[in-house]
Design an enzyme around this catalytic site. Sequence first.
Site, PDB file in Angstrom:
ATOM      1  N   TYR A 288      -4.281  11.744   6.913  1.00 55.41           N
ATOM      2  CA  TYR A 288      -4.149  10.432   6.273  1.00 55.41           C
ATOM      3  C   TYR A 288      -3.326   9.492   7.155  1.00 55.41           C
ATOM      4  O   TYR A 288      -3.760   8.380   7.468  1.00 55.41           O
ATOM      5  CB  TYR A 288      -3.505  10.582   4.891  1.00 55.41           C
ATOM      6  CG  TYR A 288      -3.227   9.267   4.208  1.00 55.41           C
ATOM      7  CD1 TYR A 288      -4.203   8.647   3.441  1.00 55.41           C
ATOM      8  CD2 TYR A 288      -1.993   8.634   4.339  1.00 55.41           C
ATOM      9  CE1 TYR A 288      -3.960   7.443   2.810  1.00 55.41           C
ATOM     10  CE2 TYR A 288      -1.749   7.425   3.719  1.00 55.41           C
ATOM     11  CZ  TYR A 288      -2.727   6.836   2.956  1.00 55.41           C
ATOM     12  OH  TYR A 288      -2.483   5.632   2.345  1.00 55.41           O
TER      13      TYR A 288
ATOM     14  N   GLY B 233       0.830  -1.192   0.000  1.00 52.81           N
ATOM     15  CA  GLY B 233       0.000   0.000   0.000  1.00 52.81           C
ATOM     16  C   GLY B 233       0.864   1.241   0.000  1.00 52.81           C
ATOM     17  O   GLY B 233       1.976   1.234  -0.514  1.00 52.81           O
ATOM     18  N   CYS B 234       0.368   2.285   0.619  1.00 53.79           N
ATOM     19  CA  CYS B 234       1.107   3.546   0.689  1.00 53.79           C
ATOM     20  C   CYS B 234       2.442   3.353   1.407  1.00 53.79           C
ATOM     21  O   CYS B 234       2.496   2.815   2.506  1.00 53.79           O
ATOM     22  CB  CYS B 234       0.261   4.585   1.430  1.00 53.79           C
ATOM     23  SG  CYS B 234       1.139   6.125   1.736  1.00 53.79           S
ATOM     24  N   PHE B 235       3.525   3.810   0.792  1.00 59.13           N
ATOM     25  CA  PHE B 235       4.827   3.585   1.409  1.00 59.13           C
ATOM     26  C   PHE B 235       5.034   4.374   2.692  1.00 59.13           C
ATOM     27  O   PHE B 235       5.887   4.037   3.505  1.00 59.13           O
ATOM     28  CB  PHE B 235       5.991   3.755   0.440  1.00 59.13           C
ATOM     29  CG  PHE B 235       6.080   5.036  -0.346  1.00 59.13           C
ATOM     30  CD1 PHE B 235       5.390   6.185  -0.026  1.00 59.13           C
ATOM     31  CD2 PHE B 235       6.894   5.071  -1.464  1.00 59.13           C
ATOM     32  CE1 PHE B 235       5.507   7.344  -0.770  1.00 59.13           C
ATOM     33  CE2 PHE B 235       7.027   6.227  -2.226  1.00 59.13           C
ATOM     34  CZ  PHE B 235       6.331   7.365  -1.880  1.00 59.13           C
TER      35      PHE B 235
END
Length: 174
Positions: A152, A9-11
């Site tokens: 986020y 997913g998002c690093f």
Amino acid sequence: MQSIYLAGGCFWCVEAVYLKLKGVHSITPGYIGGATNNPTYEEICKGMSGHAEAIKCDFDDKKISLELILEIFFIAHDPTQINRQGNDIGTQYRSAIFYTNLDQKKKSQEAIKKAEKHYQNKIQTELSNKLNFFVAEEYHHNYYSKNPSSIYCNALIPNKLKKLQSIYPNYFKS
């Protein structure tokens, strides 16, 4: 010292987990597995480069095993999702392990089999030796620490860290 490349997913989220582990020497966020040379974040976000957001995890295998690195990987994200993690959708958010040698490949295959026992759905994690890693722009490095008020990050990372620290208390830095 060993290196392995992990995409979950998002690093920013993956980086935040591995920076907290004892025995991890360094984490470098970047892009891997695609066709574009020297991609930018903007190109990655469009999903056209074929690259995944990933981290290069450099670790001391005398202090933390590859098996534990991989076990944590399979708990830190949902490896049953195809090309997404939560609201992040696209091939750039796929689950993948990019190994550097045959021993890492074998241990990654074993980790996938072990993880399958904990999920109802099939593990979708890609296994690859395509090591065309490109370091992400500097502002992505240590993103969570540099951006403590990021909505986020705060929606995802603290709960993830709390869960993992409760499972592996001896392996997390205070």
